[in-house]
Design an enzyme around this catalytic site. Structure first.
Site, PDB file in Angstrom:
ATOM      1  N   ARG A 133       0.822  -1.217   0.000  1.00 32.08           N
ATOM      2  CA  ARG A 133       0.000   0.000   0.000  1.00 32.08           C
ATOM      3  C   ARG A 133       0.861   1.274   0.000  1.00 32.08           C
ATOM      4  O   ARG A 133       0.528   2.257   0.661  1.00 32.08           O
ATOM      5  CB  ARG A 133      -0.959   0.003   1.201  1.00 32.08           C
ATOM      6  CG  ARG A 133      -2.063  -1.028   1.088  1.00 32.08           C
ATOM      7  CD  ARG A 133      -2.995  -0.958   2.273  1.00 32.08           C
ATOM      8  NE  ARG A 133      -2.318  -1.348   3.508  1.00 32.08           N
ATOM      9  CZ  ARG A 133      -2.728  -1.063   4.723  1.00 32.08           C
ATOM     10  NH1 ARG A 133      -3.829  -0.369   4.892  1.00 32.08           N
ATOM     11  NH2 ARG A 133      -2.057  -1.460   5.780  1.00 32.08           N
ATOM     12  N   SER A 141     -22.629   0.344  16.526  1.00 36.02           N
ATOM     13  CA  SER A 141     -21.288   0.672  17.000  1.00 36.02           C
ATOM     14  C   SER A 141     -21.272   2.028  17.692  1.00 36.02           C
ATOM     15  O   SER A 141     -21.992   2.950  17.311  1.00 36.02           O
ATOM     16  CB  SER A 141     -20.292   0.669  15.835  1.00 36.02           C
ATOM     17  OG  SER A 141     -20.732   1.514  14.822  1.00 36.02           O
ATOM     18  N   HIS A 158     -22.190  10.457   9.079  1.00 35.71           N
ATOM     19  CA  HIS A 158     -20.913  10.649   8.389  1.00 35.71           C
ATOM     20  C   HIS A 158     -20.394  12.067   8.530  1.00 35.71           C
ATOM     21  O   HIS A 158     -19.307  12.385   8.074  1.00 35.71           O
ATOM     22  CB  HIS A 158     -21.036  10.240   6.928  1.00 35.71           C
ATOM     23  CG  HIS A 158     -21.281   8.772   6.792  1.00 35.71           C
ATOM     24  ND1 HIS A 158     -22.532   8.230   6.923  1.00 35.71           N
ATOM     25  CD2 HIS A 158     -20.425   7.738   6.608  1.00 35.71           C
ATOM     26  CE1 HIS A 158     -22.431   6.913   6.809  1.00 35.71           C
ATOM     27  NE2 HIS A 158     -21.183   6.589   6.621  1.00 35.71           N
ATOM     28  N   ARG A 167      -8.218   4.531   0.318  1.00 38.32           N
ATOM     29  CA  ARG A 167      -8.859   3.525   1.159  1.00 38.32           C
ATOM     30  C   ARG A 167      -8.793   2.142   0.516  1.00 38.32           C
ATOM     31  O   ARG A 167      -9.186   1.942  -0.626  1.00 38.32           O
ATOM     32  CB  ARG A 167     -10.310   3.918   1.421  1.00 38.32           C
ATOM     33  CG  ARG A 167     -11.052   2.878   2.172  1.00 38.32           C
ATOM     34  CD  ARG A 167     -12.133   3.394   3.102  1.00 38.32           C
ATOM     35  NE  ARG A 167     -12.850   2.233   3.615  1.00 38.32           N
ATOM     36  CZ  ARG A 167     -12.475   1.539   4.665  1.00 38.32           C
ATOM     37  NH1 ARG A 167     -11.419   1.909   5.363  1.00 38.32           N
ATOM     38  NH2 ARG A 167     -13.149   0.470   5.040  1.00 38.32           N
TER      39      ARG A 167
HETATM   40  N1  GLN Z   1     -23.987  -2.496  13.245  1.00 40.09           N
HETATM   41  C1  GLN Z   1     -23.055  -1.899  12.355  1.00 40.09           C
HETATM   42  C2  GLN Z   1     -22.489  -0.630  13.016  1.00 40.09           C
HETATM   43  O1  GLN Z   1     -23.200   0.021  13.683  1.00 40.09           O
HETATM   44  C3  GLN Z   1     -23.668  -1.539  11.026  1.00 40.09           C
HETATM   45  C4  GLN Z   1     -22.647  -1.011  10.044  1.00 40.09           C
HETATM   46  C5  GLN Z   1     -23.170  -0.702   8.640  1.00 40.09           C
HETATM   47  O2  GLN Z   1     -24.313  -0.450   8.422  1.00 40.09           O
HETATM   48  N2  GLN Z   1     -22.309  -0.668   7.676  1.00 40.09           N
HETATM   49  O3  GLN Z   1     -21.359  -0.268  12.834  1.00 40.09           O
END
Ligand code: GLN
Ligand code: ZN
Length: 766
Positions: free
Chosen positions: A20, A440, A701, A522
């Site tokens: 990378r 998460s 995001h 990425r």
């Molecule tokens: N449960 C996962 C999280 O909260 C879902 C991730 C996703 O939708 N890509 O990170």
């Protein structure tokens, strides 16, 4: 003799480097830690290395202009003078912007301008920068960088075949505002013609012109576009090899054969059956480039099989047969050389980009000099095939028996949704508009460095597990004080939602350096499914039980769904994707059952990748959706009526697959809606989605803390289209990329929105 020699070439090579190197050079440059010269030097070194590898492998051509500092589609926007105007001025106050910084600004945005849009390249996990066109777009040829790369390649002394993304695919994959894309074609084709002339002057013999949109359903207007564009290329120019991939393109055969090009590349890995029809269809002066080495997967080529496929046609094509990987090798990892920890037997079954280019040479030699000349190589290939076919690690009788009796597994929940809803209401006693999150919580530096320490053996497993429990405890306490209704444990123990489960399932292998570019700097490292998948023992039960013991509120069990596991892994090529999906489904089903036996009342099975598995051609959608939905239902149907099954999906167009989403029959779906301004929710409302739904009320995001007003607005919209008893309130995805401070503020506002709405509804009802 040479006249009848089969030629070999590739469509493109990974740019990232064996370790990378490109990523690290890009990121150092973005942080301001290195100069444009240093970045360009790394890029030159990587290109030179790639060409050297192709020469060493004895390929007939070295392929140039497949490299990019960020993305090759963005490079074509620049090449044809179509960089968006909004980037033409340096941002206010910025001085001496280097060309490199100006280029990256388009891909990544700057302080004044948001980045250009990015989307997936056909059905791959590579993301390209979408050309941004409008009525004011004036194409012009800006070939300096292109020609510099070309000359660099020629200095290597090899025969060079440059690559171009074809004009029709470039337009088709772009976004045009206030003008029809096809109206832009004549002006664009003219610039392509100029470039081809320039290449002709430089005595380039062959140009590879990629038209991947032939894998899609093209209407007459787009087919006509090919005729018009390619008619501009009748003048003096190099020979053109038109490349198609990812599909059987023989349905466009008569049409393509009439285009003024000099050869076609077809993908014989995805669609080997198209070889005969193509040989019969092409004009007698065309070459046929046979894509026989899998550019999308990591398996070693079965050389006997490939030779047998080509044999009946090789004689007829004589010197007009070329051999290549099915598509650009961009989609495979670079080399097996650095895989020192990979099990030797499994490693002998694999081929990454470097190994694949050697396979091409062997296949060509078998035809050019007779199979006897490659006897040792064929024997090695045979041995690898035999070991993979017979290996006890690939085949599990228990799994196969379970799959064989799949019909006896009920894929329906015990009761229909209304009865389940009543049972869950009685058990969970949640308020109107319950609040939750997607799974998460912030992956802090602490969490990451602990994982790294465990990997390096600096802390014990016991210590690591204890730390994880500390993080879980913290997450639960925070959620309680935020007054969320349904909690999560926070996923601190997972670095990646697929890798985490793959590591605990039989049939999965992991590489150390098997990186593939996803976008820009990425890269992802998809795990390898090499054998029958099963779950030897519970994966998440201990953690779920621990998290639940900390709170009187329900804590969701968190699982990754079968289709997402499938989609984000390198999968077996010795059985159908469907069968692998069913094996994954059964493994997850076992976990669902163990979670509910441990007293977990709510289980979420994430399927963010369901939409991206859709086939390129609409005719194949129904079949895919049928087995994908079945896989999900199989994992969920073991749940009792009063076990609530959630699913989560994000970042995709769901409108056209709503019937399939509804057929998954999850009790609750949480979904990304905040970016599309609730358009998607309208679609759910119109479709009359029957179960409960949690539209994401804010975009995770962005680091911006969403306002109460903004989220309230979205929820007001939601209650207009979905009955309020069926609505949840939640963010639009997991919070792992965020920090705790902003997360707490955001969730605090979100909970207040739900509480205020509840009050309003209570007032109306009394
Ligand atoms: N449960 C996962 C999280 O909260 C879902 C991730 C996703 O939708 N890509 O990170
Ligand atoms: Zn998500």
């Amino acid at each position: 003799m040479t006249q009848h020699t089969i030629k070999t070439h590739i469509l493109g090579y990974p740019r990232i480097g064996e370790k990378r190197e490109l990523k690290f050079a890009q990121e150092a440059f973005w942080r301001g830690e290195s100069s444009p010269e240093h970045l360009q030097e790394t890029a030159r070194r990587l290109r030179a290395g790639n060409w050297q590898k192709q020469q060493d492998a004895g390929l007939s051509f070295v392929t140039s202009n497949d490299f990019s500092l960020y993305d090759h589609v963005l490079d074509h926007s620049v090449l044809f003078g179509a960089s968006p105007k909004r980037f033409s001025k340096a941002p206010f106050g910025a001085k001496n912007i280097s060309p490199e910084s100006a280029y990256f600004a388009m891909a990544r945005g700057n302080i004044e301008q948001p980045a250009m849009e990015m989307t997936k390249w056909l059905d791959t996990n590579y993301h390209y920068i979408v050309p941004e066109l409008n009525a004011d777009t004036v194409f012009s040829l800006n070939a300096h960088d292109y020609l510099v790369q070309l000359e660099e390649a020629r200095n290597s002394g090899a025969a060079v075949k440059p690559v171009l993304l074809g004009p029709v695919s470039f337009l088709y994959l772009s976004k045009a505002r206030d003008i029809s894309k096809l109206d832009l074609l004549p002006a664009l084709a003219k610039q392509y013609a100029h470039l081809l002339q320039e290449l002709h002057i430089r005595q380039i013999e062959w140009v590879q012109i990629d038209e991947p949109v032939f894998a899609l359903d093209l209407d007459d207007a787009w087919l006509k576009a090919f005729e018009h564009a390619y008619a501009c290329f009748r003048n003096a120019r190099p020979k053109l090899l038109l490349t198609t991939y990812f599909a059987n393109t023989s349905r466009y055969q008569a049409f393509i054969a009439a285009l003024p090009v000099d050869g076609i590349h077809v993908d014989l890995v995805r669609a080997p059956e198209q070889l005969g029809p193509w040989v019969n269809a092409i004009p007698s002066h065309w070459v046929l480039s046979a894509g026989v080495v899998d550019g999308r997967n990591i398996w070693r080529n079965d050389l006997d099989k490939t030779i047998a496929l080509l044999e009946p046609w090789a004689q007829r094509l004589k010197g007009r047969l070329w051999l290549a990987p099915s598509c650009s090798l961009l989609h495979t990892p670079v080399t097996l050389v650095h895989e020192l920890k990979l099990d030797a037997e499994i490693k002998s079954w694999l081929a990454f980009a470097d190994e694949k280019i050697h396979e091409l040479g062997i296949i060509a030699k078998a035809f050019n000099d007779g199979v006897g000349s490659v006897a040792a190589e064929l024997a090695a290939s045979r041995a690898a095939v035999a070991s993979r076919t017979a290996s006890g690690r690939v085949h599990s009788a228990v799994v196969k028996a379970r799959i064989a009796s799949l019909d006896k597994v009920n894929e329906n929940r015990r009761s229909l949704f209304p009865a389940r809803q009543a049972a869950q209401k009685a058990r969970l006693k949640l308020p109107l508009l319950p609040t939750t999150t997607i799974g998460s919580f912030p992956q802090t530096d602490d969490i990451r460095s602990n994982r790294a320490k465990l990997k390096r053996g600096e802390i014990s497993r016991k210590q690591y597990d204890a730390d994880i429990r500390t993080h879980i405890t913290y997450a639960i306490r925070e959620q309680e004080s935020l007054d969320l209704d349904v909690l999560v444990h926070g996923e601190a123990e997972r670095n990646d939602m697929v890798e985490f489960f793959g590591e605990q399932l039989a049939g999965y292998a992991f590489t150390e350096n098997g990186w593939v570019q996803s976008y820009g700097s990425r890269c992802v490292k998809p795990p390898v499914i090499y054998g029958d998948v099963y779950r030897a023992e519970p994966i998440t039960v201990d953690v779920a039980r621990f998290a639940q013991s900390l709170s009187a509120r329900p804590v969701k069990g968190m699982l990754t769904g079968p289709i997402t596991m499938l989609q984000w892994s390198f999968v077996r090529d010795d059985q159908s994707r469907e069968t692998t999906a069913m094996q994954l489904a059964l493994a997850i089903r076992d976990e669902v059952d163990d979670l509910q036996k441990a007293g977990i009342a709510i289980i979420q099975i994430d399927e963010p990748a369901l939409r991206e598995g859709l086939p390129l051609q609409k005719a194949a959608w129904a079949n895919y959706l049928a087995w994908a939905v079945r896989a999900f239902r199989l994992s969920a149907s073991v749940a009792h009526d009063d076990t609530q099954i959630h699913t989560h999906m994000c970042y995709a167009e769901f409108n056209d697959i709503l019937p399939a989403i509804s057929a998954m029959d999850a009790d609750v779906i949480t979904i990304e809606t905040s970016r599309s301004a609730m358009e998607l929710l309208d679609a759910f409302g119109e479709f009359d989605y029957p179960n409960e739904i949690g539209p994401g009320v804010y975009d995770i995001h962005s680091p911006r803390v969403p306002t109460v007003a903004a989220m309230q607005e979205l929820m007001y919209h939601a209650v207009r289209v979905v009955p309020v008893e069926r609505l949840w309130v939640n963010p639009d995805c997991g919070l792992k990329t965020r920090g705790w401070t902003e997360t707490k503020l955001a969730l605090h506002n979100m909970v207040n929105v739900a509480k205020a709405l509840r009050k309003q509804f209570a007032a109306v009802q009394s």
